[in-house]
Design a protein around this motif. Structure first.
Motif, PDB file in Angstrom:
ATOM      1  N   ILE A   1      -5.634  24.080-123.017  1.00  0.00           N
ATOM      2  CA  ILE A   1      -4.668  24.361-121.951  1.00  0.00           C
ATOM      3  C   ILE A   1      -4.485  25.865-121.847  1.00  0.00           C
ATOM      4  N   VAL A   2      -4.440  26.352-120.629  1.00  0.00           N
ATOM      5  CA  VAL A   2      -4.006  27.715-120.350  1.00  0.00           C
ATOM      6  C   VAL A   2      -2.789  27.601-119.445  1.00  0.00           C
ATOM      7  N   ALA A   3      -1.681  28.203-119.845  1.00  0.00           N
ATOM      8  CA  ALA A   3      -0.428  28.078-119.103  1.00  0.00           C
ATOM      9  C   ALA A   3       0.170  29.441-118.807  1.00  0.00           C
ATOM     10  N   THR A   4       0.806  29.549-117.672  1.00  0.00           N
ATOM     11  CA  THR A   4       1.572  30.761-117.391  1.00  0.00           C
ATOM     12  C   THR A   4       2.673  30.892-118.424  1.00  0.00           C
ATOM     13  N   ASP A   5       3.006  32.110-118.767  1.00  0.00           N
ATOM     14  CA  ASP A   5       4.043  32.339-119.773  1.00  0.00           C
ATOM     15  C   ASP A   5       4.954  33.460-119.260  1.00  0.00           C
ATOM     16  N   GLY A   6       5.905  33.082-118.409  1.00  0.00           N
ATOM     17  CA  GLY A   6       6.822  34.081-117.894  1.00  0.00           C
ATOM     18  C   GLY A   6       7.346  33.841-116.495  1.00  0.00           C
ATOM     19  N   LEU A   7       6.796  32.865-115.765  1.00  0.00           N
ATOM     20  CA  LEU A   7       7.365  32.566-114.454  1.00  0.00           C
ATOM     21  C   LEU A   7       8.807  32.082-114.582  1.00  0.00           C
ATOM     22  N   SER A   8       9.167  31.569-115.746  1.00  0.00           N
ATOM     23  CA  SER A   8      10.542  31.123-115.978  1.00  0.00           C
ATOM     24  C   SER A   8      11.375  32.134-116.750  1.00  0.00           C
ATOM     25  N   ASP A   9      10.831  33.325-116.985  1.00  0.00           N
ATOM     26  CA  ASP A   9      11.674  34.370-117.580  1.00  0.00           C
ATOM     27  C   ASP A   9      12.807  34.694-116.610  1.00  0.00           C
TER      28      ASP A   9
ATOM     29  N   LEU B   1      11.717  31.644-111.821  1.00  0.00           N
ATOM     30  CA  LEU B   1      11.288  30.742-110.757  1.00  0.00           C
ATOM     31  C   LEU B   1      11.535  29.287-111.103  1.00  0.00           C
ATOM     32  N   GLY B   2      11.996  29.047-112.309  1.00  0.00           N
ATOM     33  CA  GLY B   2      12.325  27.672-112.698  1.00  0.00           C
ATOM     34  C   GLY B   2      11.127  26.800-112.991  1.00  0.00           C
ATOM     35  N   LEU B   3       9.961  27.404-113.217  1.00  0.00           N
ATOM     36  CA  LEU B   3       8.783  26.592-113.523  1.00  0.00           C
ATOM     37  C   LEU B   3       7.717  27.435-114.216  1.00  0.00           C
TER      38      LEU B   3
ATOM     39  N   SER C   1      11.138  30.161-101.308  1.00  0.00           N
ATOM     40  CA  SER C   1      11.048  28.816-100.730  1.00  0.00           C
ATOM     41  C   SER C   1      10.606  27.761-101.733  1.00  0.00           C
ATOM     42  N   LEU C   2      10.294  28.200-102.946  1.00  0.00           N
ATOM     43  CA  LEU C   2       9.695  27.306-103.932  1.00  0.00           C
ATOM     44  C   LEU C   2      10.618  26.152-104.318  1.00  0.00           C
ATOM     45  N   GLY C   3      11.882  26.460-104.581  1.00  0.00           N
ATOM     46  CA  GLY C   3      12.815  25.425-105.008  1.00  0.00           C
ATOM     47  C   GLY C   3      12.962  24.325-103.988  1.00  0.00           C
ATOM     48  N   ASP C   4      13.108  24.691-102.710  1.00  0.00           N
ATOM     49  CA  ASP C   4      13.250  23.693-101.655  1.00  0.00           C
ATOM     50  C   ASP C   4      11.984  22.861-101.509  1.00  0.00           C
ATOM     51  N   ALA C   5      10.824  23.525-101.615  1.00  0.00           N
ATOM     52  CA  ALA C   5       9.555  22.800-101.475  1.00  0.00           C
ATOM     53  C   ALA C   5       9.395  21.761-102.579  1.00  0.00           C
TER      54      ALA C   5
ATOM     55  N   ALA D   1      20.101  24.568-117.901  1.00  0.00           N
ATOM     56  CA  ALA D   1      19.143  24.683-116.800  1.00  0.00           C
ATOM     57  C   ALA D   1      17.840  23.968-117.156  1.00  0.00           C
ATOM     58  N   THR D   2      17.098  23.566-116.124  1.00  0.00           N
ATOM     59  CA  THR D   2      15.830  22.863-116.310  1.00  0.00           C
ATOM     60  C   THR D   2      14.683  23.683-115.755  1.00  0.00           C
ATOM     61  N   VAL D   3      13.614  23.788-116.538  1.00  0.00           N
ATOM     62  CA  VAL D   3      12.390  24.470-116.119  1.00  0.00           C
ATOM     63  C   VAL D   3      11.285  23.427-116.013  1.00  0.00           C
ATOM     64  N   ARG D   4      10.643  23.362-114.859  1.00  0.00           N
ATOM     65  CA  ARG D   4       9.541  22.428-114.679  1.00  0.00           C
ATOM     66  C   ARG D   4       8.251  23.016-115.246  1.00  0.00           C
ATOM     67  N   VAL D   5       7.422  22.148-115.807  1.00  0.00           N
ATOM     68  CA  VAL D   5       6.102  22.530-116.310  1.00  0.00           C
ATOM     69  C   VAL D   5       5.100  21.663-115.560  1.00  0.00           C
TER      70      VAL D   5
END
Length: 217
Positions: A57-65, A78-80, A117-121, A167-171
């Motif tokens: 697996i390669v995952a982003t590490d910081g979009l939820s910082d 960004l919550g994910l 717009s990410l959250g609404d989408a 808070a919840t962070v989506r993966v």
């Protein structure tokens, strides 16, 4: 809790999530700058590798910082986070799967650029689609100068989120699409995304990526 404390807490929770999936590996910089690092919450991008028994697996590490305005209980950053999973990612240098990682990074840049717009989408659809450049991808994955992808195809038994205090962070998974699958998504919109995801699940692929994966539609 200070902003620095919240950042540390987010990172601890991300690491804990991935330890529940497999062996947490090295943190690494992107292959290039197509992931738009300036748009990430702290102005820089990073990734983490995770190894399971049968996949890498390669995952982003910081979009939820958290961003400076974020506070405890509020969705951090960004919550994910998004990730790519493949049996081809078990090699240290990615081998033939290097294009898959490049596509993930381009997708991360697109996600970071759509922060407003990410959250609404996600709330409206849950399953998102992207069109990417397909730079470096095999020719049979690209059509009309575009590589399609889905974000959020579910894998049975894999958690799709973690909590940071209140808070919840989506993966969410990142799944490249064959040209015929992108045609369905483009023509049908949300029903097309769901139809492709169901076909991937029906043929046992789910969110797994592989250079040799046949089209499911």
């Amino acid at each position: 809790m200070t902003s620095s404390d919240l950042t540390d807490r987010c990172r601890e929770c991300r690491d804990e999530f991935w330890r529940g999936v497999g062996q947490l590996g090295a943190y690494q910089d992107p292959l290039a700058e197509v992931d738009e690092p300036a748009l990430w919450p702290i102005g820089g991008s990073a990734y983490v590798r995770v190894m399971t028994l049968h996949s890498g697996i390669v995952a982003t590490d910081g979009l939820s910082d958290p961003m400076p305005r974020d506070a405890p209980g509020r969705m951090p950053g960004l919550g994910l986070e998004i990730y790519l999973e493949s049996t081809q990612l078990m090699d240290d240098d990615y081998g033939e799967a290097r294009w898959l990682v490049a596509a993930l990074e381009e997708a991360a840049g697109a996600v970071a650029g759509a922060a407003d717009s990410l959250g609404d989408a996600l709330a409206d659809h849950g399953l998102l689609s992207l069109e990417l450049s397909g730079a470096g991808a095999p020719t049979d994955w690209v059509s009309g100068g575009a590589l399609g992808a889905l974000i959020g195809v579910e894998l049975p038994g894999r958690a799709a989120a973690f909590d940071v205090d209140a808070a919840t962070v989506r993966v969410l998974s990142f799944t490249p699409l064959r040209p015929s699958e992108l045609v369905a998504v483009t023509a049908e919109g949300p029903p097309g995304r769901r139809r492709v995801a169901q076909a991937l699940a029906g043929q046992g692929w789910y969110s797994y990526a592989d250079t040799e994966r046949p089209a499911v539609l």
